[in-house]
Design a protein around this motif. Structure first.
Motif, PDB file in Angstrom:
ATOM      1  N   LEU A  51      46.373 -59.827  71.872  1.00  0.00           N
ATOM      2  CA  LEU A  51      47.100 -58.925  70.989  1.00  0.00           C
ATOM      3  C   LEU A  51      48.153 -58.204  71.822  1.00  0.00           C
ATOM      4  CD1 LEU A  51      44.048 -57.317  69.102  1.00  0.00           C
ATOM      5  CD2 LEU A  51      45.271 -59.438  68.546  1.00  0.00           C
ATOM      6  N   PHE A  52      49.424 -58.514  71.600  1.00  0.00           N
ATOM      7  CA  PHE A  52      50.514 -57.944  72.393  1.00  0.00           C
ATOM      8  C   PHE A  52      51.248 -56.885  71.581  1.00  0.00           C
ATOM      9  CE2 PHE A  52      51.242 -62.002  75.163  1.00  0.00           C
ATOM     10  CZ  PHE A  52      50.028 -61.773  75.798  1.00  0.00           C
ATOM     11  N   HIS A  53      51.235 -55.674  72.081  1.00  0.00           N
ATOM     12  CA  HIS A  53      51.926 -54.571  71.402  1.00  0.00           C
ATOM     13  C   HIS A  53      53.397 -54.535  71.805  1.00  0.00           C
ATOM     14  CE1 HIS A  53      52.628 -51.700  74.729  1.00  0.00           C
ATOM     15  NE2 HIS A  53      51.492 -52.147  75.245  1.00  0.00           N
ATOM     16  N   GLY A  54      54.133 -53.650  71.146  1.00  0.00           N
ATOM     17  CA  GLY A  54      55.551 -53.505  71.438  1.00  0.00           C
ATOM     18  C   GLY A  54      55.916 -52.091  71.839  1.00  0.00           C
ATOM     19  N   GLU A  55      57.109 -51.693  71.465  1.00  0.00           N
ATOM     20  CA  GLU A  55      57.747 -50.460  71.903  1.00  0.00           C
ATOM     21  C   GLU A  55      57.720 -49.418  70.797  1.00  0.00           C
ATOM     22  OE1 GLU A  55      59.588 -48.739  73.983  1.00  0.00           O
ATOM     23  OE2 GLU A  55      61.276 -47.914  72.877  1.00  0.00           O
ATOM     24  N   GLY A  85      50.778 -46.893  77.413  1.00  0.00           N
ATOM     25  CA  GLY A  85      49.336 -46.701  77.278  1.00  0.00           C
ATOM     26  C   GLY A  85      48.714 -46.118  78.531  1.00  0.00           C
ATOM     27  N   LYS A  86      47.565 -46.658  78.901  1.00  0.00           N
ATOM     28  CA  LYS A  86      46.864 -46.198  80.089  1.00  0.00           C
ATOM     29  C   LYS A  86      47.382 -46.862  81.367  1.00  0.00           C
ATOM     30  CE  LYS A  86      42.549 -45.058  77.691  1.00  0.00           C
ATOM     31  NZ  LYS A  86      41.074 -45.192  77.685  1.00  0.00           N
ATOM     32  N   SER A  87      48.229 -47.882  81.231  1.00  0.00           N
ATOM     33  CA  SER A  87      48.763 -48.571  82.397  1.00  0.00           C
ATOM     34  C   SER A  87      49.703 -47.659  83.187  1.00  0.00           C
ATOM     35  CB  SER A  87      49.516 -49.836  81.974  1.00  0.00           C
ATOM     36  OG  SER A  87      48.634 -50.782  81.408  1.00  0.00           O
ATOM     37  N   ASP A  88      49.877 -47.996  84.477  1.00  0.00           N
ATOM     38  CA  ASP A  88      50.778 -47.232  85.330  1.00  0.00           C
ATOM     39  C   ASP A  88      52.213 -47.352  84.846  1.00  0.00           C
ATOM     40  OD1 ASP A  88      48.600 -46.536  86.844  1.00  0.00           O
ATOM     41  OD2 ASP A  88      49.126 -47.763  88.584  1.00  0.00           O
ATOM     42  N   LYS A  89      53.020 -46.335  85.234  1.00  0.00           N
ATOM     43  CA  LYS A  89      54.365 -46.203  84.682  1.00  0.00           C
ATOM     44  C   LYS A  89      55.395 -45.943  85.780  1.00  0.00           C
ATOM     45  CE  LYS A  89      52.306 -44.379  80.492  1.00  0.00           C
ATOM     46  NZ  LYS A  89      50.928 -44.607  80.985  1.00  0.00           N
ATOM     47  N   PRO A  90      56.168 -46.948  86.179  1.00  0.00           N
ATOM     48  CA  PRO A  90      57.335 -46.676  87.027  1.00  0.00           C
ATOM     49  C   PRO A  90      58.259 -45.696  86.312  1.00  0.00           C
ATOM     50  CG  PRO A  90      56.859 -49.028  86.946  1.00  0.00           C
ATOM     51  CD  PRO A  90      56.000 -48.388  85.902  1.00  0.00           C
ATOM     52  N   ASP A  91      58.802 -44.744  87.081  1.00  0.00           N
ATOM     53  CA  ASP A  91      59.578 -43.684  86.425  1.00  0.00           C
ATOM     54  C   ASP A  91      61.089 -43.909  86.471  1.00  0.00           C
ATOM     55  OD1 ASP A  91      60.186 -43.150  89.067  1.00  0.00           O
ATOM     56  OD2 ASP A  91      59.482 -41.070  89.042  1.00  0.00           O
ATOM     57  N   TYR A  98      63.758 -57.375  81.247  1.00  0.00           N
ATOM     58  CA  TYR A  98      63.059 -58.325  80.370  1.00  0.00           C
ATOM     59  C   TYR A  98      62.259 -59.303  81.233  1.00  0.00           C
ATOM     60  CZ  TYR A  98      62.819 -61.397  76.156  1.00  0.00           C
ATOM     61  OH  TYR A  98      62.414 -62.150  75.080  1.00  0.00           O
ATOM     62  N   GLU A  99      62.907 -59.873  82.235  1.00  0.00           N
ATOM     63  CA  GLU A  99      62.264 -60.889  83.058  1.00  0.00           C
ATOM     64  C   GLU A  99      61.051 -60.332  83.791  1.00  0.00           C
ATOM     65  OE1 GLU A  99      61.554 -64.615  83.916  1.00  0.00           O
ATOM     66  OE2 GLU A  99      63.280 -63.968  82.733  1.00  0.00           O
ATOM     67  N   ARG A 100      61.153 -59.115  84.284  1.00  0.00           N
ATOM     68  CA  ARG A 100      60.009 -58.513  84.971  1.00  0.00           C
ATOM     69  C   ARG A 100      58.839 -58.315  84.021  1.00  0.00           C
ATOM     70  NH1 ARG A 100      63.157 -54.222  88.987  1.00  0.00           N
ATOM     71  NH2 ARG A 100      63.126 -55.586  90.827  1.00  0.00           N
ATOM     72  N   HIS A 101      59.117 -57.850  82.805  1.00  0.00           N
ATOM     73  CA  HIS A 101      58.030 -57.662  81.844  1.00  0.00           C
ATOM     74  C   HIS A 101      57.332 -58.985  81.531  1.00  0.00           C
ATOM     75  CE1 HIS A 101      57.617 -53.501  80.625  1.00  0.00           C
ATOM     76  NE2 HIS A 101      58.927 -53.355  80.647  1.00  0.00           N
ATOM     77  N   VAL A 102      58.103 -60.065  81.401  1.00  0.00           N
ATOM     78  CA  VAL A 102      57.496 -61.376  81.179  1.00  0.00           C
ATOM     79  C   VAL A 102      56.602 -61.744  82.362  1.00  0.00           C
ATOM     80  CG1 VAL A 102      57.940 -63.848  80.922  1.00  0.00           C
ATOM     81  CG2 VAL A 102      59.344 -62.200  79.667  1.00  0.00           C
ATOM     82  N   LYS A 205      58.238 -41.644  80.319  1.00  0.00           N
ATOM     83  CA  LYS A 205      58.817 -42.368  79.184  1.00  0.00           C
ATOM     84  C   LYS A 205      59.893 -43.366  79.605  1.00  0.00           C
ATOM     85  CE  LYS A 205      58.122 -38.333  76.193  1.00  0.00           C
ATOM     86  NZ  LYS A 205      58.776 -37.312  75.348  1.00  0.00           N
ATOM     87  N   ALA A 206      59.989 -43.668  80.885  1.00  0.00           N
ATOM     88  CA  ALA A 206      61.071 -44.535  81.364  1.00  0.00           C
ATOM     89  C   ALA A 206      61.060 -45.892  80.673  1.00  0.00           C
ATOM     90  CB  ALA A 206      60.973 -44.696  82.877  1.00  0.00           C
ATOM     91  N   ALA A 207      59.896 -46.529  80.582  1.00  0.00           N
ATOM     92  CA  ALA A 207      59.819 -47.836  79.933  1.00  0.00           C
ATOM     93  C   ALA A 207      60.158 -47.736  78.452  1.00  0.00           C
ATOM     94  CB  ALA A 207      58.437 -48.441  80.118  1.00  0.00           C
ATOM     95  N   ALA A 208      59.662 -46.688  77.797  1.00  0.00           N
ATOM     96  CA  ALA A 208      59.921 -46.514  76.367  1.00  0.00           C
ATOM     97  C   ALA A 208      61.408 -46.339  76.090  1.00  0.00           C
ATOM     98  CB  ALA A 208      59.126 -45.317  75.837  1.00  0.00           C
TER      99      ALA A 208
END
Length: 304
Positions: A51-55, A85-91, A98-102, A205-208
């Motif tokens: 189950l893959f969530h989005g933004e 979510g609970k995952s770590d967050k680069p700021d 896109y490529e890194r997220h893949v 919120k950098a990724a968001a």
């Protein structure tokens, strides 16, 4: 750049989310690593569903679907994307591509569940998941796609342009109320707080903020050529591919036609436009979406 961890106490009072924590280390590149959180429910030997969530949501979005899918006989896996979510967050907003997220999601998949799996994907979960299907079609038994697409340039809709600008420039980027506005089912105060929980401050919120600008909806944007290269591999995917889109989603409504017309496995299936159903369809139509996954997994022979 710092790699942030949302304090655990932010998640202390999350409603209807009794799931145990699971963690894996992800190589972010440039000598950096992050801890990625994921939900892992059901028998570990059962047929898997991803189950893959989005933004800008997280695995909390799937709290209504997870028990239904476990009861149907699945091993249910729902990762929190890096930065969510609970995952770590680069700021650093500029660190996200896109490529890194893949790549990060592929790392998670290969380490946690490499067997062929059913996939449910929505929003950015589809932009990532459909690329993964194109790259490794044998790893996917069936797909249910909702309110998502795999763009490769073109002309973005006014609704998407407004969203992209809001994410970029809004000084008051509150995640919970945003989710509430994009569903047809009103969220409770506790649910709104749960969507806010991963983001205690602006750096988290950098990724968001980054994600909307990464959607390759205009010619020349990064990701356009990669998605163009993915389509010749995605189009012949001949295993069950069902679309269940929301009638009240102004961002992606109508995009399902492109998937249905181009992907081989979509032919002859009972694709539906659901109502009431906003962009975050998991809040509005959890039972119907879950049944779609169950039906496609049975059609594919993954689930008996």
């Amino acid at each position: 750049m710092q790699i942030l961890r949302t304090p655990a106490e932010r998640f202390a009072d999350i409603p209807d989310y009794p799931f145990a924590e699971n963690w894996i280390e992800i190589d972010l590149g440039e000598g950096l690593t992050a801890n990625q959180h994921y939900v892992d429910e059901g028998d570990k030997d059962a047929p898997p569903v991803l189950l893959f969530h989005g933004e800008p949501s997280w695995s909390f979005l799937y709290r209504k679907m997870i028990p239904i899918l476990v009861d149907a006989g699945f091993r249910v896996l729902a990762p929190d994307l890096i930065g969510f979510g609970k995952s770590d967050k680069p700021d650093d907003i500029d660190f996200f591509t896109y490529e890194r997220h893949v790549d990060w999601l592929k790392q998670w998949r290969s380490k946690v569940e490499p067997r062929p799996a059913a996939l449910f994907c929505q929003d950015w979960g589809g932009l990532l998941g459909l690329r993964m299907v194109a790259h490794d079609p044998d790893l996917f038994a069936c797909v249910v796609a909702s309110n998502t697409f795999l763009p490769a340039g073109g002309t973005p809709s006014p609704a998407f342009l407004a969203w992209r600008e809001f994410a970029r420039s809004s000084p008051d980027f509150k995640i919970g109320p945003l989710l509430d506005r994009a569903t047809q089912t009103p969220l409770t105060e506790a649910e709104i707080a749960a969507y806010d929980a991963p983001f205690p401050d602006e750096p988290s919120k950098a990724a968001a903020r980054a994600f909307p600008a990464l959607v390759p909806v205009e010619d020349g944007l990064p990701g356009v050529e990669d998605n163009k290269a993915a389509w010749p591999n995605l189009a012949p995917f001949d295993k069950p591919f069902l679309t269940l889109f929301g009638d009240e989603d102004p961002i992606t409504k109508g995009s399902e036609k492109f998937l249905i017309e181009r992907i081989a496995g979509a032919k002859g299936l009972n694709h539906e436009t659901l109502s009431p159903c906003g962009h975050f369809c998991q809040e509005d139509q959890a039972e119907r979406l879950s049944q779609g996954v169950i039906d496609m997994a049975r059609k594919a022979g993954l689930l008996t």
